[in-house]
Motif scaffolding. Structure first.
Motif, PDB file in Angstrom:
ATOM      1  N   TRP A 167       0.869  -1.187   0.000  1.00  0.00           N
ATOM      2  CA  TRP A 167       0.000   0.000   0.000  1.00  0.00           C
ATOM      3  C   TRP A 167       0.901   1.230   0.000  1.00  0.00           C
ATOM      4  N   ILE A 168       0.701   2.086  -0.988  1.00  0.00           N
ATOM      5  CA  ILE A 168       1.476   3.327  -1.110  1.00  0.00           C
ATOM      6  C   ILE A 168       0.508   4.501  -0.941  1.00  0.00           C
ATOM      7  N   ASP A 169       0.627   5.195   0.166  1.00  0.00           N
ATOM      8  CA  ASP A 169      -0.265   6.332   0.425  1.00  0.00           C
ATOM      9  C   ASP A 169       0.427   7.628   0.038  1.00  0.00           C
ATOM     10  N   CYS A 170      -0.121   8.294  -0.968  1.00  0.00           N
ATOM     11  CA  CYS A 170       0.435   9.553  -1.455  1.00  0.00           C
ATOM     12  C   CYS A 170      -0.278  10.768  -0.863  1.00  0.00           C
ATOM     13  N   SER A 171      -1.180  10.545   0.050  1.00  0.00           N
ATOM     14  CA  SER A 171      -1.957  11.623   0.668  1.00  0.00           C
ATOM     15  C   SER A 171      -1.073  12.466   1.587  1.00  0.00           C
ATOM     16  N   THR A 172      -1.462  13.735   1.745  1.00  0.00           N
ATOM     17  CA  THR A 172      -0.790  14.602   2.706  1.00  0.00           C
ATOM     18  C   THR A 172      -1.532  14.485   4.030  1.00  0.00           C
ATOM     19  N   VAL A 173      -0.890  13.827   4.979  1.00  0.00           N
ATOM     20  CA  VAL A 173      -1.497  13.529   6.284  1.00  0.00           C
ATOM     21  C   VAL A 173      -0.430  13.704   7.359  1.00  0.00           C
ATOM     22  N   PRO A 174      -0.820  13.751   8.634  1.00  0.00           N
ATOM     23  CA  PRO A 174       0.178  13.898   9.694  1.00  0.00           C
ATOM     24  C   PRO A 174       1.084  12.664   9.795  1.00  0.00           C
ATOM     25  N   PRO A 175       2.355  12.866  10.126  1.00  0.00           N
ATOM     26  CA  PRO A 175       3.262  11.721  10.306  1.00  0.00           C
ATOM     27  C   PRO A 175       2.755  10.729  11.348  1.00  0.00           C
ATOM     28  N   SER A 176       2.124  11.222  12.413  1.00  0.00           N
ATOM     29  CA  SER A 176       1.598  10.316  13.443  1.00  0.00           C
ATOM     30  C   SER A 176       0.503   9.419  12.866  1.00  0.00           C
ATOM     31  N   PHE A 177      -0.321   9.973  11.981  1.00  0.00           N
ATOM     32  CA  PHE A 177      -1.366   9.188  11.321  1.00  0.00           C
ATOM     33  C   PHE A 177      -0.730   8.159  10.382  1.00  0.00           C
ATOM     34  N   THR A 178       0.281   8.575   9.656  1.00  0.00           N
ATOM     35  CA  THR A 178       0.989   7.660   8.754  1.00  0.00           C
ATOM     36  C   THR A 178       1.543   6.465   9.503  1.00  0.00           C
ATOM     37  N   ARG A 179       2.163   6.723  10.650  1.00  0.00           N
ATOM     38  CA  ARG A 179       2.726   5.616  11.430  1.00  0.00           C
ATOM     39  C   ARG A 179       1.629   4.684  11.939  1.00  0.00           C
ATOM     40  N   ALA A 180       0.462   5.259  12.273  1.00  0.00           N
ATOM     41  CA  ALA A 180      -0.664   4.429  12.707  1.00  0.00           C
ATOM     42  C   ALA A 180      -1.152   3.538  11.568  1.00  0.00           C
ATOM     43  N   MET A 181      -1.226   4.091  10.348  1.00  0.00           N
ATOM     44  CA  MET A 181      -1.652   3.292   9.198  1.00  0.00           C
ATOM     45  C   MET A 181      -0.617   2.228   8.851  1.00  0.00           C
ATOM     46  N   ALA A 182       0.659   2.564   9.008  1.00  0.00           N
ATOM     47  CA  ALA A 182       1.719   1.582   8.757  1.00  0.00           C
ATOM     48  C   ALA A 182       1.589   0.405   9.714  1.00  0.00           C
ATOM     49  N   LYS A 183       1.240   0.696  10.952  1.00  0.00           N
ATOM     50  CA  LYS A 183       1.055  -0.366  11.952  1.00  0.00           C
ATOM     51  C   LYS A 183      -0.138  -1.237  11.598  1.00  0.00           C
ATOM     52  N   GLU A 184      -1.241  -0.606  11.155  1.00  0.00           N
ATOM     53  CA  GLU A 184      -2.425  -1.371  10.742  1.00  0.00           C
ATOM     54  C   GLU A 184      -2.071  -2.302   9.581  1.00  0.00           C
ATOM     55  N   ALA A 185      -1.280  -1.784   8.643  1.00  0.00           N
ATOM     56  CA  ALA A 185      -0.880  -2.600   7.498  1.00  0.00           C
ATOM     57  C   ALA A 185       0.016  -3.754   7.937  1.00  0.00           C
ATOM     58  N   GLU A 186       0.984  -3.458   8.784  1.00  0.00           N
ATOM     59  CA  GLU A 186       1.920  -4.488   9.247  1.00  0.00           C
ATOM     60  C   GLU A 186       1.205  -5.619   9.967  1.00  0.00           C
ATOM     61  N   GLN A 187       0.193  -5.281  10.764  1.00  0.00           N
ATOM     62  CA  GLN A 187      -0.561  -6.307  11.493  1.00  0.00           C
ATOM     63  C   GLN A 187      -1.290  -7.260  10.561  1.00  0.00           C
ATOM     64  N   ARG A 188      -1.512  -6.828   9.321  1.00  0.00           N
ATOM     65  CA  ARG A 188      -2.209  -7.653   8.338  1.00  0.00           C
ATOM     66  C   ARG A 188      -1.257  -8.255   7.303  1.00  0.00           C
ATOM     67  N   GLY A 189       0.039  -8.077   7.522  1.00  0.00           N
ATOM     68  CA  GLY A 189       1.019  -8.630   6.593  1.00  0.00           C
ATOM     69  C   GLY A 189       1.162  -7.833   5.314  1.00  0.00           C
ATOM     70  N   ILE A 190       0.748  -6.554   5.365  1.00  0.00           N
ATOM     71  CA  ILE A 190       0.820  -5.667   4.196  1.00  0.00           C
ATOM     72  C   ILE A 190       2.007  -4.733   4.356  1.00  0.00           C
ATOM     73  N   ARG A 191       2.770  -4.568   3.295  1.00  0.00           N
ATOM     74  CA  ARG A 191       3.870  -3.607   3.304  1.00  0.00           C
ATOM     75  C   ARG A 191       3.325  -2.204   3.036  1.00  0.00           C
ATOM     76  N   PHE A 192       3.943  -1.189   3.631  1.00  0.00           N
ATOM     77  CA  PHE A 192       3.397   0.169   3.562  1.00  0.00           C
ATOM     78  C   PHE A 192       4.495   1.187   3.268  1.00  0.00           C
ATOM     79  N   LEU A 193       4.183   2.104   2.361  1.00  0.00           N
ATOM     80  CA  LEU A 193       5.047   3.246   2.075  1.00  0.00           C
ATOM     81  C   LEU A 193       4.225   4.520   2.130  1.00  0.00           C
TER      82      LEU A 193
END
Length: 288
Positions: free
Chosen positions: A89-115
């Protein structure tokens, strides 16, 4: 198959560049009308974000607000749960870094790689495939998707772990918003002092203190034509995100808060859908 979710001013042009480079695309947007050109060029329509996940191994999102990203990813019809393990999952949205890290964690818990890979550039660079990507995530994942990013951009900066891409985007947009407002104030003052507007604009742009991007706003200011390349309301939203990030990290940014309120007033007075360079029109009272 590449998935692309979010087909606004930027996303639609980014997706089209992928199509033009020969990639197979499945696309989703809240309003299907924005996908018409892409569908005519061979993209596949998805009825929901979930449908994107069933066919794509790499999914791009380009959305306006963090809450929109969260709903598209994690909502009832979200794509993250049905996305196959090992997908990216590659998120190109402009969002807060704290939100990005939260989404990265959600992805990791599901075995999804995140950028996180927000971009610098507006409508015209997006059309020309000349965007600049600020990327956070694992090096091996960046390398895997580099050809896709190259299809849409002219430069890729890998800045470190998840959240560093969105962090740099906020830093860049801070300077962008304040530089535009300062330039608008300078031109407004020049006119108030009975100087010719075009002379003031050209003089400022030939001065080393002017940011290079302002050259691209020259004709808009001279002609009072603020056709949208990057909407003013999006810049005001980004300033809110910057202010939030500053608060979360115990940093005081007084100029950011002043600029946020300035763009907020312009939005309140009906400038929200114009290009953000219309802050000049608001300050100079040319709208009255």
């Amino acid at each position: 198959m590449i998935g692309f979710i979010g087909l606004g001013i930027m996303g639609s042009r980014m997706a089209e560049n992928l199509l033009d480079k020969g990639y197979e695309l499945i696309v989703y947007n809240r309003t299907k009308e924005k996908a018409t050109r892409l569908l005519e060029k061979g993209a596949t329509w998805a009825g929901s974000p979930k449908d994107v996940a069933h066919q794509a191994k790499i999914v791009f999102t380009m959305l306006t607000h963090p809450n929109a990203v969260e709903v598209i990813a994690l909502g009832e019809d979200g794509f993250l749960h049905p996305l196959s393990k090992g997908a990216i999952w590659i998120d190109c949205s402009t969002v807060p870094p704290s939100f990005t890290r939260a989404m990265a964690k959600e992805a990791e818990q599901r075995g999804i790689r995140f950028l996180d890979a927000p971009v610098s550039g507006s409508k015209i660079p997006a059309e020309k495939g000349e965007l600049i990507f600020f990327v956070g995530g694992k090096q091996e994942d960046v390398e895997e998707v580099r050809p896709l990013l190259n299809a849409m951009g002219k430069a890729i900066y890998h800045l470190g772990a998840n959240g560093t891409g969105t962090a740099m985007k906020l830093v860049v947009n801070l300077l962008l918003a304040e530089s535009m407002a300062a330039f608008a104030e300078a031109v407004t003052l020049g006119e108030a002092l009975d100087l010719n507007k075009e002379t003031v604009v050209n003089t400022l742009l030939n001065n080393p203190s002017a940011a290079p991007f302002l050259q691209g706003k020259k004709e808009k200011i001279i002609r009072n034509d603020f056709a949208t390349e990057f909407p003013l309301e999006h810049m005001q939203k980004d300033l809110q995100l910057i202010s939030q990030a500053a608060y979360e990290n115990n940093v005081s940014l007084p100029l950011v808060n002043a600029a946020k309120e300035l763009y907020g007033l312009a939005k309140q007075y009906g400038f929200h859908q114009k290009d953000f360079s219309a802050i000049y029109q608001f300050l100079s009272h040319k709208h009255q």
